[in-house]
Design a protein around this motif. Structure first.
Motif, mmCIF file in Angstrom:
data_model
loop_
_atom_site.group_PDB
_atom_site.id
_atom_site.type_symbol
_atom_site.label_atom_id
_atom_site.label_comp_id
_atom_site.label_asym_id
_atom_site.label_seq_id
_atom_site.Cartn_x
_atom_site.Cartn_y
_atom_site.Cartn_z
ATOM 1 N N THR A 155 -21.645 -5.325 -1.497
ATOM 2 C CA THR A 155 -22.557 -6.440 -1.287
ATOM 3 C C THR A 155 -21.954 -7.726 -1.824
ATOM 4 O OG1 THR A 155 -23.670 -6.204 -3.406
ATOM 5 C CG2 THR A 155 -24.486 -4.844 -1.578
ATOM 6 N N SER A 156 -22.605 -8.838 -1.541
ATOM 7 C CA SER A 156 -22.113 -10.115 -2.045
ATOM 8 C C SER A 156 -22.164 -10.158 -3.569
ATOM 9 C CB SER A 156 -22.911 -11.274 -1.449
ATOM 10 O OG SER A 156 -24.293 -11.115 -1.728
ATOM 11 N N GLY A 157 -23.047 -9.350 -4.155
ATOM 12 C CA GLY A 157 -23.144 -9.284 -5.604
ATOM 13 C C GLY A 157 -22.205 -8.287 -6.248
ATOM 14 N N GLY A 158 -21.494 -7.515 -5.431
ATOM 15 C CA GLY A 158 -20.503 -6.591 -5.956
ATOM 16 C C GLY A 158 -20.927 -5.140 -6.047
ATOM 17 N N SER A 159 -22.131 -4.805 -5.605
ATOM 18 C CA SER A 159 -22.546 -3.403 -5.591
ATOM 19 C C SER A 159 -21.800 -2.665 -4.482
ATOM 20 C CB SER A 159 -24.054 -3.301 -5.362
ATOM 21 O OG SER A 159 -24.755 -3.898 -6.423
ATOM 22 N N ALA B 64 -14.486 -16.140 -3.268
ATOM 23 C CA ALA B 64 -13.894 -17.465 -3.081
ATOM 24 C C ALA B 64 -12.962 -17.497 -1.876
ATOM 25 C CB ALA B 64 -13.141 -17.882 -4.342
ATOM 26 N N LYS B 65 -12.375 -16.347 -1.558
ATOM 27 C CA LYS B 65 -11.451 -16.252 -0.424
ATOM 28 C C LYS B 65 -12.074 -15.571 0.785
ATOM 29 C CE LYS B 65 -7.313 -15.996 -3.370
ATOM 30 N NZ LYS B 65 -6.120 -15.181 -3.734
ATOM 31 N N ASN B 66 -13.348 -15.174 0.683
ATOM 32 C CA ASN B 66 -14.007 -14.439 1.772
ATOM 33 C C ASN B 66 -13.154 -13.248 2.229
ATOM 34 O OD1 ASN B 66 -16.316 -16.106 1.892
ATOM 35 N ND2 ASN B 66 -15.261 -17.577 3.198
ATOM 36 N N THR B 67 -12.653 -12.526 1.263
ATOM 37 C CA THR B 67 -11.731 -11.422 1.539
ATOM 38 C C THR B 67 -12.247 -10.136 0.904
ATOM 39 O OG1 THR B 67 -9.835 -12.921 1.672
ATOM 40 C CG2 THR B 67 -9.368 -10.599 1.264
ATOM 41 N N VAL B 68 -12.099 -9.045 1.641
ATOM 42 C CA VAL B 68 -12.455 -7.724 1.144
ATOM 43 C C VAL B 68 -11.199 -6.867 1.137
ATOM 44 C CG1 VAL B 68 -13.123 -6.859 3.431
ATOM 45 C CG2 VAL B 68 -14.074 -5.794 1.369
ATOM 46 N N TYR B 69 -11.122 -5.982 0.155
ATOM 47 C CA TYR B 69 -9.965 -5.107 -0.004
ATOM 48 C C TYR B 69 -10.431 -3.656 -0.018
ATOM 49 C CZ TYR B 69 -8.156 -9.527 -1.829
ATOM 50 O OH TYR B 69 -7.808 -10.839 -1.979
ATOM 51 N N LEU B 70 -9.522 -2.767 0.355
ATOM 52 C CA LEU B 70 -9.763 -1.336 0.223
ATOM 53 C C LEU B 70 -8.509 -0.708 -0.367
ATOM 54 C CD1 LEU B 70 -11.879 0.906 0.760
ATOM 55 C CD2 LEU B 70 -10.627 1.414 2.876
ATOM 56 N N GLN B 71 -8.605 -0.321 -1.629
ATOM 57 C CA GLN B 71 -7.508 0.377 -2.284
ATOM 58 C C GLN B 71 -7.690 1.865 -2.022
ATOM 59 O OE1 GLN B 71 -4.767 -0.794 -4.066
ATOM 60 N NE2 GLN B 71 -4.127 1.358 -4.022
ATOM 61 N N MET B 72 -6.702 2.473 -1.396
ATOM 62 C CA MET B 72 -6.791 3.877 -1.004
ATOM 63 C C MET B 72 -5.716 4.654 -1.757
ATOM 64 S SD MET B 72 -7.408 3.454 3.099
ATOM 65 C CE MET B 72 -5.771 2.779 3.393
ATOM 66 N N ASN B 73 -6.159 5.557 -2.620
ATOM 67 C CA ASN B 73 -5.255 6.396 -3.405
ATOM 68 C C ASN B 73 -5.422 7.860 -3.010
ATOM 69 O OD1 ASN B 73 -4.484 4.079 -4.883
ATOM 70 N ND2 ASN B 73 -6.102 4.419 -6.388
ATOM 71 N N SER B 74 -4.458 8.670 -3.400
ATOM 72 C CA SER B 74 -4.503 10.110 -3.117
ATOM 73 C C SER B 74 -4.825 10.367 -1.654
ATOM 74 C CB SER B 74 -5.541 10.792 -4.019
ATOM 75 O OG SER B 74 -5.248 10.586 -5.376
ATOM 76 N N LEU B 75 -4.129 9.681 -0.791
ATOM 77 C CA LEU B 75 -4.415 9.776 0.642
ATOM 78 C C LEU B 75 -4.121 11.164 1.177
ATOM 79 C CD1 LEU B 75 -3.145 6.270 1.678
ATOM 80 C CD2 LEU B 75 -5.402 7.188 2.230
ATOM 81 N N LYS B 76 -4.951 11.563 2.154
ATOM 82 C CA LYS B 76 -4.843 12.870 2.783
ATOM 83 C C LYS B 76 -4.602 12.692 4.285
ATOM 84 C CE LYS B 76 -8.383 14.662 -0.388
ATOM 85 N NZ LYS B 76 -9.719 15.329 -0.474
ATOM 86 N N PRO B 77 -4.019 13.674 4.944
ATOM 87 C CA PRO B 77 -3.829 13.563 6.401
ATOM 88 C C PRO B 77 -5.134 13.269 7.143
ATOM 89 C CG PRO B 77 -2.523 15.365 5.547
ATOM 90 C CD PRO B 77 -3.365 14.872 4.407
ATOM 91 N N GLU B 78 -6.249 13.773 6.656
ATOM 92 C CA GLU B 78 -7.526 13.535 7.319
ATOM 93 C C GLU B 78 -8.033 12.099 7.158
ATOM 94 O OE1 GLU B 78 -6.786 16.016 5.171
ATOM 95 O OE2 GLU B 78 -8.516 16.482 3.876
ATOM 96 N N ASP B 79 -7.349 11.306 6.351
ATOM 97 C CA ASP B 79 -7.668 9.881 6.261
ATOM 98 C C ASP B 79 -7.031 9.078 7.396
ATOM 99 O OD1 ASP B 79 -7.284 10.169 2.724
ATOM 100 O OD2 ASP B 79 -9.172 10.041 3.832
ATOM 101 N N THR B 80 -6.191 9.718 8.186
ATOM 102 C CA THR B 80 -5.533 9.040 9.292
ATOM 103 C C THR B 80 -6.572 8.527 10.287
ATOM 104 O OG1 THR B 80 -3.508 10.340 9.108
ATOM 105 C CG2 THR B 80 -3.979 9.347 11.258
ATOM 106 N N ALA B 81 -6.514 7.236 10.573
ATOM 107 C CA ALA B 81 -7.488 6.596 11.460
ATOM 108 C C ALA B 81 -7.115 5.121 11.627
ATOM 109 C CB ALA B 81 -8.897 6.699 10.877
ATOM 110 N N SER C 55 -13.331 -3.769 -2.994
ATOM 111 C CA SER C 55 -13.547 -4.946 -3.828
ATOM 112 C C SER C 55 -13.527 -6.179 -2.932
ATOM 113 C CB SER C 55 -12.472 -5.047 -4.917
ATOM 114 O OG SER C 55 -11.179 -5.162 -4.338
ATOM 115 N N ARG C 56 -13.931 -7.308 -3.477
ATOM 116 C CA ARG C 56 -13.946 -8.530 -2.683
ATOM 117 C C ARG C 56 -13.681 -9.731 -3.564
ATOM 118 N NH1 ARG C 56 -19.702 -9.049 0.025
ATOM 119 N NH2 ARG C 56 -19.075 -11.218 0.456
ATOM 120 N N ASP C 57 -13.163 -10.770 -2.933
ATOM 121 C CA ASP C 57 -12.962 -12.071 -3.574
ATOM 122 C C ASP C 57 -13.814 -13.055 -2.793
ATOM 123 O OD1 ASP C 57 -12.094 -14.593 -4.367
ATOM 124 O OD2 ASP C 57 -10.029 -13.917 -4.678
#
Length: 121
Positions: A52-56, A74-91, A70-72
């Motif tokens: 959410t805009s409040g960070g939830s 001020a930059k209107n930017t959203v991030y997705l940090q993906m760790n321990s990736l699995k083959p089923e995450d392919t998309a 996560s999001r910034d």
């Protein structure tokens, strides 16, 4: 009026990490919640994570403990940090948000162009 530009996809081995970014630009007054979706071949698009805009945040069960959104504001930017990736995450991963632009009275939905994430076993 609004563009969402994604970056950060690629090919990674199982157990590896990737970080996706999505920047919103244009005639923006306010960006509401921002989401990441993904769509694997032959499957429906599914919601991966929301912030959410409040960070939830909220996550699909399949990525809890491995992905972090996560999001910034001020930059209107959203991030997705993906760790321990699995083959089923392919998309193809898509960012999505609802944006209120100047001159409008309600927000409109916008989607990024998609970025391919491939996890090899």
């Amino acid at each position: 009026q609004v563009q969402l530009v994604e970056s950060g996809g690629g090919l990674v081995e199982a157990g590896g990490s990737l970080r996706l970014s999505c920047a919103a630009s244009g005639n923006i007054f306010r960006v509401n919640a921002m989401d990441w979706y993904r769509q694997a071949p032959g499957k429906q698009r599914e919601l991966v994570a929301t912030i959410t805009s409040g960070g939830s945040t909220n996550y699909a069960d399949s990525v809890k403990g491995r992905f972090t959104i996560s999001r910034d504001n001020a930059k209107n930017t959203v991030y997705l940090q993906m760790n321990s990736l699995k083959p089923e995450d392919t998309a193809v991963y898509y960012c999505h948000t609802a944006v209120l632009v100047y001159g409008s009275t309600w927000p409109h939905d916008y989607w990024g162009q998609g970025t391919q994430v491939t996890v090899s076993s």
